[in-house]
Design an enzyme around this catalytic site. Structure first.
Site, short mmCIF file in Angstrom:
data_model
loop_
_atom_site.label_atom_id
_atom_site.label_comp_id
_atom_site.label_asym_id
_atom_site.label_seq_id
_atom_site.Cartn_x
_atom_site.Cartn_y
_atom_site.Cartn_z
N GLN A 98 0.37 -1.31 -0.39
CA GLN A 98 0.09 -0.28 0.16
C GLN A 98 1.12 1.04 -0.04
O GLN A 98 1.61 1.77 1.01
CB GLN A 98 -1.61 0.22 0.80
N TYR A 168 -6.43 10.96 3.70
CA TYR A 168 -4.15 11.18 3.27
C TYR A 168 -3.94 12.61 2.81
O TYR A 168 -5.25 12.82 2.28
CB TYR A 168 -4.16 9.58 3.26
N ARG A 355 -10.10 -6.60 10.16
CA ARG A 355 -10.07 -7.50 11.87
C ARG A 355 -10.33 -8.72 11.93
O ARG A 355 -9.51 -9.16 12.53
CB ARG A 355 -11.35 -6.37 12.27
#
Length: 406
Positions: A98, A168, A355
């Protein structure tokens, strides 16, 4: 019905199935370099059955990190990155990096460098304002993304995810709430999307056609309310209409192989991405000083509660799915075979898991063996604060009681 465990094509790659371990910041690089802990983390996920394991937050420059402990892509990192990708490949999976620049989410104090943004906007982690990128800075940023992409490929990565979400740097340019520029990079969505499109072009030019590239694109920042004069696009932040238009531009440009829709803002509303319980006390405890006091006081505002349900981002992602022909990766609440089947039946091409894999890295293998397998993730989000001390599920490690235990 498409089988989520059958091989599938993603750009130039053949994946062993349609399951992707999404980027979840690992917090395992204290010296901004690969560690054995990071290698073992991804080896375990690769062995657990996903087709791709995504290494999170590979910053394209030192100031682009959320803090100084994060990997940034430079020659000194290559040896460790090759060991990491080799470990993932040895388990039969592919490796994705990423690539991103934290922008206003960066901690300028930790990085010892100014946080960057489309203008002077708050950068809370460093208790400062961002430095506005000039047009010359943007040209330099494109080179940094291209260099980082080339380093990633030279390190053995098969795929690249370009981070255009969560406010971001690239996402902050997309947001009308954060981007008030009056030049070619501000104003209408075509201008606000210009930086993202140029970065994707630079990345593709750097790596050529044999690497899969996808964009992680916000659909909604989770901020803003309807206001006067914005009837057509009522949200002050980036919204799904803007996202669909941006996705169509990405597709027309032809530089990417897929889109992974996401939501929320690490700057303003992180829980909109996660849903489930808001770990306010634990999140505050992960900080010290002013940040801890601020999170204790403002926790209910910053860490809001959004009830969890399976495929919770699907309603927004469905709109994006209708807007493009590109493959789309569904993220958010994928924990069981029924949700995988539903996603693929609705036209999504891949599913991303996060998760639930922290709780059970081998969940994909067990779902493949028994479609009735239930995830043990209880959506408590206690994993969130652990990104500052090695990302993990505290229930799995025994740090907190298992509510599902007999």
């Amino acid at each position: 019905m498409t089988n989520p465990f059958a091989p599938a094509k993603l750009g130039p790659l053949t994946l062993r199935n349609r399951l992707i371990k999404c980027a979840t910041f690992e917090g395992m690089t204290p010296d901004a370099l690969v560690t054995d802990e990071l290698i073992n983390f991804h080896r375990e996920h690769a062995a657990g059955g996903v087709a791709i394991s995504t290494v999170a937050y590979c910053a394209v420059s030192p100031e682009g990190r959320t803090d100084r402990h994060q990997i940034w892509m430079r020659p000194e990192a290559v040896d460790g990155l090759r060991k990491l990708t080799g470990a993932i490949h040895a388990e039969g999976a592919l490796a994705a990096a990423q690539l991103g620049h934290a922008g206003p989410v960066a901690n300028s104090v930790s990085n010892r460098a100014k946080a960057l943004g489309p203008g002077a906007i708050p950068a809370p982690m460093g208790m400062s304002l961002t430095q506005k990128l000039t047009v010359e800075d943007i040209a330099d940023l494109r080179k940094k993304f291209a260099t980082a992409a080339k380093i990633a490929v030279d390190s053995g990565f098969d795929a690249l995810e370009v981070h255009c979400g969560h406010n971001y740097l690239i996402s902050s340019f997309l947001s009308p709430l954060l981007n008030h520029r009056r030049d070619d990079y501000g104003g209408p969505i075509a201008n606000r999307a210009r930086l993202a499109r140029e970065v994707l072009e630079s990345v593709r030019e750097a790596v050529g056609p044999d690497v899969a590239v996808w964009a992680k694109l916000n659909m909604y920042d989770g901020v803003g309310k309807p206001g006067p004069g914005r009837a057509a696009k009522p949200w002050r932040g980036f919204n799904v209409d803007d996202a669909c238009e941006t996705a169509r531009m990405f597709e027309a440009d032809g530089f990417i192989d897929a889109i992974e829709p996401t939501a929320g803002s690490s700057l303003l509303n992180p829980m909109y991405l996660f849903h489930g319980k808001a770990p306010r006390k634990e999140f505050a405890a992960a900080f010290s000083g002013i940040m801890r006091a601020g999170l204790k006081a403002g926790g209910p505002v910053f860490l809001k509660h959004y009830p969890y349900h399976d495929a919770y981002l699907m309603p927004l992602a469905r709109e994006l799915r209708k807007s493009v022909s590109l493959p789309v990766i569904l993220l958010g609440g994928v924990t069981n075979r029924a949700t995988m089947d539903r996603a693929l039946d609705e036209g999504f091409d891949f599913v991303a898991m996060g998760r639930a894999l922290l709780r059970e890295p081998d969940l994909p293998l067990r779902i493949e063996a028994d479609p009735e397998t239930k995830s043990q993730c209880v959506h408590c989000n206690l994993c969130m604060p652990t990104i500052y001390s090695q990302t993990r599920c505290p229930i799995r490690t025994g740090e907190v009681p298992d509510p599902l235990a007999p």
